[in-house]
Enzyme design. Structure first.
Site, short mmCIF file in Angstrom:
data_model
loop_
_atom_site.label_atom_id
_atom_site.label_comp_id
_atom_site.label_asym_id
_atom_site.label_seq_id
_atom_site.Cartn_x
_atom_site.Cartn_y
_atom_site.Cartn_z
N ASP A 18 -11.47 103.62 79.78
CA ASP A 18 -10.70 102.59 79.07
C ASP A 18 -11.59 101.39 78.80
OD1 ASP A 18 -8.60 101.17 77.96
OD2 ASP A 18 -7.31 101.29 79.72
N GLY A 19 -11.17 100.54 77.90
CA GLY A 19 -11.86 99.29 77.62
C GLY A 19 -11.40 98.19 78.56
N ALA A 20 -11.90 96.97 78.32
CA ALA A 20 -11.47 95.81 79.11
C ALA A 20 -11.69 94.56 78.28
CB ALA A 20 -12.26 95.72 80.41
N GLY A 66 -5.27 94.22 78.95
CA GLY A 66 -3.95 93.97 78.36
C GLY A 66 -4.00 93.25 77.03
N THR A 86 -12.41 99.90 71.60
CA THR A 86 -13.49 100.64 72.28
C THR A 86 -12.97 102.02 72.72
OG1 THR A 86 -14.08 98.47 73.16
CG2 THR A 86 -15.40 100.34 73.90
N GLU A 141 -1.80 101.50 81.27
CA GLU A 141 -3.23 101.60 81.61
C GLU A 141 -3.44 101.52 83.12
OE1 GLU A 141 -5.23 99.64 77.59
OE2 GLU A 141 -4.71 98.35 79.26
C1 5RP Z 1 -5.48 97.13 75.89
C2 5RP Z 1 -6.69 96.78 76.66
C3 5RP Z 1 -8.00 96.99 75.99
O1 5RP Z 1 -8.73 97.91 76.72
C4 5RP Z 1 -8.72 95.67 75.92
O2 5RP Z 1 -7.89 94.73 75.23
C5 5RP Z 1 -10.06 95.80 75.19
O3 5RP Z 1 -9.85 96.09 73.85
P1 5RP Z 1 -11.04 96.31 72.84
O4 5RP Z 1 -11.75 97.54 73.25
O5 5RP Z 1 -10.35 96.43 71.49
O6 5RP Z 1 -11.91 95.09 72.89
O7 5RP Z 1 -6.65 96.37 77.79
O8 5RP Z 1 -4.31 96.78 76.56
#
Ligand code: 5RP
Length: 262
Positions: A89-91, A103, A36, A111
C-alpha cells in the site's frame, strides 16, 4: 504517442514495480489504495499477463477493486481470504521507525484492517513522503455520522492536552458534499503540524466513542520501498535491518514502463 512520465509518477511506478516482485504464485495479497497503489495493481496485472503469475488480491477500497477487476486480477474479500501473505500500500507520510500517516485517499479503515491481517506490509512511496516527525500531513480520522460535530469537538478538546502543534479538525468534503467512506462514514482531517507521540495519540483517538479508526499506522509496516524521479529505488526492511538500492528502468529501456503508463 506516449507522454513521458513526470518524476513523481516515475518514482511511484519504480517503488510499485519493485514491490510487485515480492508477490509469488498462490499468494493472497492486500491491494492498497491511491495513486501509488494503482501503479502496483498495474504492475501485478502485467506480471499476471506476461508470466502467468497466479495470486488473489484483497482490495482495500471500491476504487482498487474496480481497477483490479478491470485488469483481470482475481479478487476476493478479506473474510473469504482469511489471512494474507502480504499487503502492499501507499502512505501519506512515513518516519524512520516506519510509522505512517495514511488515509489521504479516504480508505484508512479497510487499509488498516487488511494490513493488520497480513504476515507482512510493504509500503511504497515517493521520496516526498519521508518525514522526520509525522504530522505535517493532516491526520485523517474516520468517524460515524451520528453526533459527528460533537465527536469533532471532543477530538479538538482532547488534542489540547497532547504533544501536538495544532488541534483543529475539518470535515473532508468531495465537491459540495461531505466525503463518505466505503463504510458509509465521514473523515475529519486533523491539522496537527507535528505529532510528538504518535503511539499515544493513536490509542487516545480510538477511545473517543464516535471514532471508528485513525490514520496512524504504528508497528504495522515492515518494509518501505521509496522510489525516486530517476528510477532509483531504496528498500528498507525494519525487521531484518536489510537495506537495498536498485534501479527500475525508465522510458527507452527494455521494460514494460511505457506499456503500463498508457
Ligand atoms: C489512501 C491512502 C494512500 O495510500 C495515501 O493517501 C497515498 O496516496 P498516493 O499514493 O496517491 O500518494 O492512504 O487512503
Amino acid at each position: 504517442m506516449t507522454q513521458p512520465m513526470s518524476p513523481v509518477d516515475t518514482a511511484k511506478f519504480a517503488a510499485a514495480k519493485r514491490a510487485a516482485a515480492f508477490v509469488e504464485n498462490g499468494m493472497k495479497v492486500g491491494l492498497g489504495t491511491g495513486s501509488t497503489a494503482a501503479w502496483l495493481v498495474k504492475c501485478l496485472a502485467e506480471r499476471k499477463d506476461r508470466e502467468g503469475l497466479r495470486f488473489t488480491g484483497v482490495p482495500t477500497s471500491s476504487s482498487t477493486a474496480s481497477l483490479a477487476t478491470e485488469l483481470g486480477i482475481p479478487i476476493t474479500t478479506l473474510d473469504d481470504a482469511g489471512w494474507l501473505d502480504l499487503t502492499i500500500d501507499g502512505a501519506d507520510e512515513y518516519d524512520s521507525e516506519l510509522n505512517l500517516i495514511k488515509g489521504g485517499g479516504g480508505a484508512l479503515l479497510q487499509e488498516k484492517i487488511v494490513a493488520t491481517a497480513s504476515d507482512r506490509m510493504i509500503v511504497i512511496a515517493d521520496a516526498t513522503k519521508k518525514v522526520e516527525t509525522l504530522g505535517a500531513f493532516p491526520l485523517p480520522v474516520e468517524v460515524i455520522g451520528f453526533g459527528m460535530n460533537t465527536t469533532k469537538r471532543l477530538l479538538e478538546e482532547m488534542l489540547e492536552g497532547l504533544d501536538v502543534m495544532g488541534n483543529t479538525g475539518t470535515f473532508r468534503r468531495k465537491g459540495d458534499e461531505l466525503f463518505i467512506t466505503d463504510e458509509g462514514n465521514h473523515i475529519i482531517d486533523l491539522k496537527l503540524g507535528r505529532i510528538g507521540n504518535a503511539r499515544q495519540l493513536s490509542l487516545i483517538l480510538n477511545q473517543i466513542p464516535g471514532v471508528v479508526e485513525n490514520g496512524l499506522f504504528i508497528d504495522i509496516c515492515d518494509v518501505i520501498i521509496t522510489g525516486h524521479g530517476d528510477g532509483k529505488v531504496e528498500m528498507r526492511d525494519i525487521n531484518s535491518g536489510e537495506n537495498e538500492t536498485s534501479r527500475v528502468g525508465t522510458a527507452g529501456d527494455d521494460n514494460v514502463f511505457l506499456n503500463i503508463a498508457e
